[in-house]
Design a protein around this motif. Structure first.
Motif, mmCIF file in Angstrom:
data_model
loop_
_atom_site.group_PDB
_atom_site.id
_atom_site.type_symbol
_atom_site.label_atom_id
_atom_site.label_comp_id
_atom_site.label_asym_id
_atom_site.label_seq_id
_atom_site.Cartn_x
_atom_site.Cartn_y
_atom_site.Cartn_z
ATOM 1 N N TYR A 94 0.841 -1.203 0.000
ATOM 2 C CA TYR A 94 0.000 0.000 0.000
ATOM 3 C C TYR A 94 0.875 1.252 0.000
ATOM 4 O O TYR A 94 1.808 1.375 0.805
ATOM 5 C CB TYR A 94 -0.887 -0.021 1.238
ATOM 6 N N PRO A 95 0.592 2.209 -0.895
ATOM 7 C CA PRO A 95 1.503 3.347 -1.052
ATOM 8 C C PRO A 95 1.355 4.449 -0.017
ATOM 9 O O PRO A 95 2.252 5.288 0.113
ATOM 10 C CB PRO A 95 1.148 3.880 -2.448
ATOM 11 N N ASP A 96 0.244 4.511 0.720
ATOM 12 C CA ASP A 96 0.016 5.605 1.671
ATOM 13 C C ASP A 96 0.501 5.225 3.064
ATOM 14 O O ASP A 96 0.482 4.057 3.453
ATOM 15 C CB ASP A 96 -1.474 5.954 1.746
ATOM 16 N N MET A 97 0.887 6.244 3.814
ATOM 17 C CA MET A 97 1.279 6.079 5.206
ATOM 18 C C MET A 97 0.433 7.021 6.070
ATOM 19 O O MET A 97 -0.069 8.040 5.581
ATOM 20 C CB MET A 97 2.771 6.412 5.395
ATOM 21 N N PRO A 98 0.269 6.706 7.358
ATOM 22 C CA PRO A 98 -0.454 7.629 8.245
ATOM 23 C C PRO A 98 0.195 9.009 8.261
ATOM 24 O O PRO A 98 1.426 9.137 8.224
ATOM 25 C CB PRO A 98 -0.351 6.946 9.611
ATOM 26 N N ARG A 99 -0.638 10.049 8.302
ATOM 27 C CA ARG A 99 -0.133 11.417 8.296
ATOM 28 C C ARG A 99 0.383 11.834 9.670
ATOM 29 O O ARG A 99 1.180 12.772 9.782
ATOM 30 C CB ARG A 99 -1.233 12.389 7.854
ATOM 31 N N SER A 100 -0.106 11.178 10.722
ATOM 32 C CA SER A 100 0.281 11.530 12.089
ATOM 33 C C SER A 100 -0.025 10.349 12.992
ATOM 34 O O SER A 100 -0.588 9.341 12.554
ATOM 35 C CB SER A 100 -0.502 12.767 12.558
ATOM 36 N N ALA A 101 0.307 10.480 14.261
ATOM 37 C CA ALA A 101 0.016 9.414 15.222
ATOM 38 C C ALA A 101 -1.490 9.185 15.336
ATOM 39 O O ALA A 101 -1.948 8.049 15.521
ATOM 40 C CB ALA A 101 0.609 9.768 16.586
ATOM 41 N N ASP A 102 -2.281 10.239 15.195
ATOM 42 C CA ASP A 102 -3.735 10.110 15.290
ATOM 43 C C ASP A 102 -4.341 9.459 14.048
ATOM 44 O O ASP A 102 -5.515 9.071 14.068
ATOM 45 C CB ASP A 102 -4.379 11.491 15.483
ATOM 46 N N ASP A 103 -3.554 9.347 12.995
ATOM 47 C CA ASP A 103 -4.048 8.784 11.740
ATOM 48 C C ASP A 103 -3.680 7.309 11.583
ATOM 49 O O ASP A 103 -3.781 6.747 10.489
ATOM 50 C CB ASP A 103 -3.483 9.594 10.560
ATOM 51 N N ARG A 104 -3.310 6.660 12.684
ATOM 52 C CA ARG A 104 -2.919 5.254 12.594
ATOM 53 C C ARG A 104 -4.101 4.309 12.834
ATOM 54 O O ARG A 104 -3.937 3.095 12.887
ATOM 55 C CB ARG A 104 -1.799 4.949 13.602
ATOM 56 N N TRP A 105 -5.308 4.874 12.941
ATOM 57 C CA TRP A 105 -6.489 4.063 13.239
ATOM 58 C C TRP A 105 -6.792 3.056 12.134
ATOM 59 O O TRP A 105 -7.398 2.011 12.386
ATOM 60 C CB TRP A 105 -7.702 4.969 13.453
ATOM 61 N N TRP A 106 -6.378 3.355 10.903
ATOM 62 C CA TRP A 106 -6.750 2.498 9.781
ATOM 63 C C TRP A 106 -5.749 1.372 9.526
ATOM 64 O O TRP A 106 -5.938 0.563 8.599
ATOM 65 C CB TRP A 106 -6.966 3.318 8.506
#
Length: 257
Positions: A215-227
């Motif tokens: 998958y090419p995308d990474m979380p933008r921040s610590a709060d964006d690791r939910w997925w």
């Protein structure tokens, strides 16, 4: 009169497919499909996909259009109960599934296979809150065995970032959506439904691991690791906790008013 002329028109379905493709462009979704050649160009098949978001069926349908096929999805009965969505689902020849009485849906799905259609199934039955493949219901394997049809494992990864359970939804443009279709599983002579279901679970898990790894995308921040799943550095619940959340959600739905 020929058989083809007697069959219902798929004009509505093809219009919906074009509208959905336009919506994907509007949202700037970067949709990647791999393995579409595993869908038969003609004849019956069962496609079994994981389930992480409310739009998963649109992505599997999008992948199938690469082969010129339309997938008839087995969908929960409530989707058919509103006047507009119910009309639309029936016009596209999807199959309503009553959770407490699935025999009628099963018969309708077998008739579609007899007509040479592709039937789409989400064998986890409900969205996986862990984002990993849950235990599978036997319906997909049972359909494949009942008609000696190929069972095509599939996964969608990234759709839960658009819209899923527990209030997670975002119209932020540019999200990546990965769709993988695996080699068809052919029911072996004398194979049980349980045996084929186990093979399906292994195939879907393998595909999901591939989708997440590439998958090419990474979380933008610590709060964006939910997925991300718990074992990939994400904050999604592990499978046992997710199962408890599923049970609690089901209990709330079934509570008397």
């Amino acid at each position: 009169m020929s058989t083809d002329r007697r069959r219902p028109s798929d004009r509505t379905y093809r219009v919906v497919v074009r509208l959905i493709a336009g919506l994907f462009r509007l949202l700037g979704l970067r949709v990647t499909v791999h393995g579409e050649e595993h869908l038969p160009a003609t004849g019956p098949a069962v496609v079994a996909s994981n389930h992480t978001g409310f739009l998963d069926f649109t992505f599997i349908g999008y992948a199938a259009r690469e082969r010129g096929r339309l997938v008839r999805f087995m969908s929960k009965l409530s989707t058919f109960e509103s006047p507009f969505s119910g009309w639309l689902m029936r016009a596209m020849r999807h199959v309503p599934v009553d959770r407490w009485s699935g025999a009628m849906a099963y018969r309708q799905a077998r008739r579609l296979l007899d007509e040479g259609e592709i039937v789409g199934v989400f064998p986890e039955a409900t969205i996986s809150r862990s984002w990993l493949v849950k235990g599978l219901k036997p319906g997909a394997a049972g359909l494949a065995i009942s008609r000696s049809a190929p069972l095509v494992p599939a996964v969608v990864w990234g759709s839960h970032r658009v819209m899923t359970v527990d209030g997670h939804r975002s119209l932020r443009r540019g999200k990546a959506i990965t769709i993988l279709l695996g080699e068809p599983l052919r029911p072996a002579a004398g194979e049980t439904i349980a045996g084929l279901t186990e093979r399906l679970h292994i195939a879907m898990t393998t595909l999901l691991n591939q989708a997440i790894a590439g998958y090419p995308d990474m979380p933008r921040s610590a709060d964006d690791r939910w997925w991300l799943p718990y074992d990939r550095g994400g904050t999604a619940p592990p499978p046992d906790v997710a199962a408890a959340l599923d049970r609690a959600a089901l209990a709330r739905i079934n509570q008397p008013d």
